[in-house]
Motif scaffolding. Structure first.
Motif, PDB file in Angstrom:
ATOM      1  N   SER A 277     -48.559  21.489 -47.626  1.00 37.09           N
ATOM      2  CA  SER A 277     -48.205  22.290 -46.460  1.00 37.09           C
ATOM      3  C   SER A 277     -47.137  23.334 -46.743  1.00 37.09           C
ATOM      4  O   SER A 277     -46.724  24.047 -45.832  1.00 37.09           O
TER       5      SER A 277
ATOM      6  N   GLY B 202     -50.488  16.733 -47.809  1.00 35.56           N
ATOM      7  CA  GLY B 202     -49.120  17.107 -48.147  1.00 35.56           C
ATOM      8  C   GLY B 202     -48.985  18.492 -48.736  1.00 35.56           C
ATOM      9  O   GLY B 202     -47.900  18.867 -49.202  1.00 35.56           O
TER      10      GLY B 202
ATOM     11  N   GLN C 155     -53.061  19.911 -45.007  1.00 36.26           N
ATOM     12  CA  GLN C 155     -51.817  19.432 -44.420  1.00 36.26           C
ATOM     13  C   GLN C 155     -51.690  17.921 -44.596  1.00 36.26           C
ATOM     14  O   GLN C 155     -50.637  17.408 -45.004  1.00 36.26           O
ATOM     15  N   ASP C 156     -52.774  17.196 -44.313  1.00 40.80           N
ATOM     16  CA  ASP C 156     -52.748  15.739 -44.448  1.00 40.80           C
ATOM     17  C   ASP C 156     -52.495  15.302 -45.890  1.00 40.80           C
ATOM     18  O   ASP C 156     -51.940  14.221 -46.137  1.00 40.80           O
TER      19      ASP C 156
ATOM     20  N   ARG D  22     -45.272  22.740 -52.905  1.00 43.21           N
ATOM     21  CA  ARG D  22     -46.162  21.594 -53.111  1.00 43.21           C
ATOM     22  C   ARG D  22     -47.557  22.051 -53.524  1.00 43.21           C
ATOM     23  O   ARG D  22     -48.202  21.404 -54.352  1.00 43.21           O
TER      24      ARG D  22
ATOM     25  N   GLN E 162     -42.556  27.367 -43.458  1.00 39.67           N
ATOM     26  CA  GLN E 162     -43.715  26.485 -43.582  1.00 39.67           C
ATOM     27  C   GLN E 162     -44.861  26.847 -42.634  1.00 39.67           C
ATOM     28  O   GLN E 162     -46.014  26.961 -43.083  1.00 39.67           O
TER      29      GLN E 162
END
Length: 216
Positions: free
Chosen positions: A67, A65, A62-63, A71, A33
C-alpha cells in the motif's frame, strides 16, 4: 432543456455518484499513502480490463500490504504477481508486476515516495502534472487522466477535470460535452463524483439507461 439536463445529472449522481477510489476502499486524503494507492488504481484501471476487476485488484494489493511505494518496491516480484492474480488481474499480471515495482522505485528515488512533491515540481500546472505522471511505467495518457479525475477531490486546483471518458458519458446521456457547463448543471456536486458518475455511464450502458429512465 436546462432543467431536464439538471434532472439527468441529479439522477445520475444520486444513483451512481461513487468515485473509483471509494469503491477501492481508498479514503482519499492529500497524504502520501492514499495518493500512492490512487496512482496504483489509475494504473490498473487504464488497462483494457473491467473496472470491477481493477478495483478488486487494488484491494488485493492493499490486503497484501503493498500500500505504499517502499513496500511495493521492496516486495518480491512474485509477491506482486500473486496479489494481482488474487484480484483477477491475470491477463496483465507479469508485465504489471514489473511496472508497479519500477514505478514505486521511481517515486521513491525522485519524489521521496510522495506524489505531493511531483505536484510541487509541476508548480500546480495541470498539464505538467499530467506529463510527469506519464513518466511512471504503465501510466500513459489514460492513466494520467484517471488519476487527475479522481485526485481533484483533494487537489482542487485540478478541478474541474472531466476527461474524454467522462465526456463520452455525457454525450450518451444527451448532456453537453463542455466541462464548465456540466459542472454548472451539477450544482454543488463534487467534480470528482460527477466525473466518476459520467464515466460509469460511458462504460456501462445499463447505467445510462437507468439514469435516463429515472429522469424521464
Amino acid at each position: 432543456m436546462g432543467r431536464d439536463q439538471e434532472r439527468v445529472v441529479r439522477e445520475l449522481v444520486d444513483a451512481h455518484g461513487r468515485t473509483y477510489a471509494e469503491e477501492a476502499g481508498i479514503a482519499l486524503k492529500d497524504t502520501p499513502q492514499p495518493l500512492y494507492r490512487l496512482l496504483v488504481l489509475a494504473h490498473l484501471l487504464s488497462a483494457r480490463i473491467r473496472g470491477s476487476v481493477a478495483v478488486a485488484t487494488a484491494r488485493a494489493l492493499q490486503d497484501a500490504g503493498l500500500s505504499d511505494p517502499r513496500r511495493m518496491a521492496d516486495a518480491d516480484r512474485q509477491e506482486r504477481v500473486d496479489a494481482l492474480g488474487r484480484g483477477g488481474y491475470r491477463r496483465y499480471d507479469e508485465r504489471t508486476a514489473t511496472q508497479l515495482g519500477e514505478a514505486a522505485e521511481l517515486l521513491n528515488e525522485r519524489w521521496g515516495g510522495d506524489l505531493r512533491r511531483l505536484r510541487e515540481e509541476a508548480d500546480g500546472e495541470v498539464g505538467e502534472v499530467r506529463r510527469l505522471l506519464q513518466e511512471f511505467p504503465g501510466i500513459g495518457p489514460t492513466g494520467a487522466d484517471i488519476f487527475l479525475r479522481e485526485v481533484q477531490r483533494v487537489w482542487p486546483d485540478v478541478a474541474p477535470c472531466l476527461d474524454r471518458k467522462a465526456l463520452q458519458g455525457a454525450e450518451r446521456l444527451g448532456l453537453p460535452k463542455d466541462p464548465d457547463r456540466l459542472v454548472r448543471l451539477a450544482g454543488r456536486t463534487d467534480p470528482a463524483v460527477l466525473a466518476a458518475a459520467l464515466v460509469r455511464a460511458s462504460v456501462d450502458e445499463e447505467v445510462a439507461r437507468d439514469t435516463l429512465d429515472r429522469s424521464a
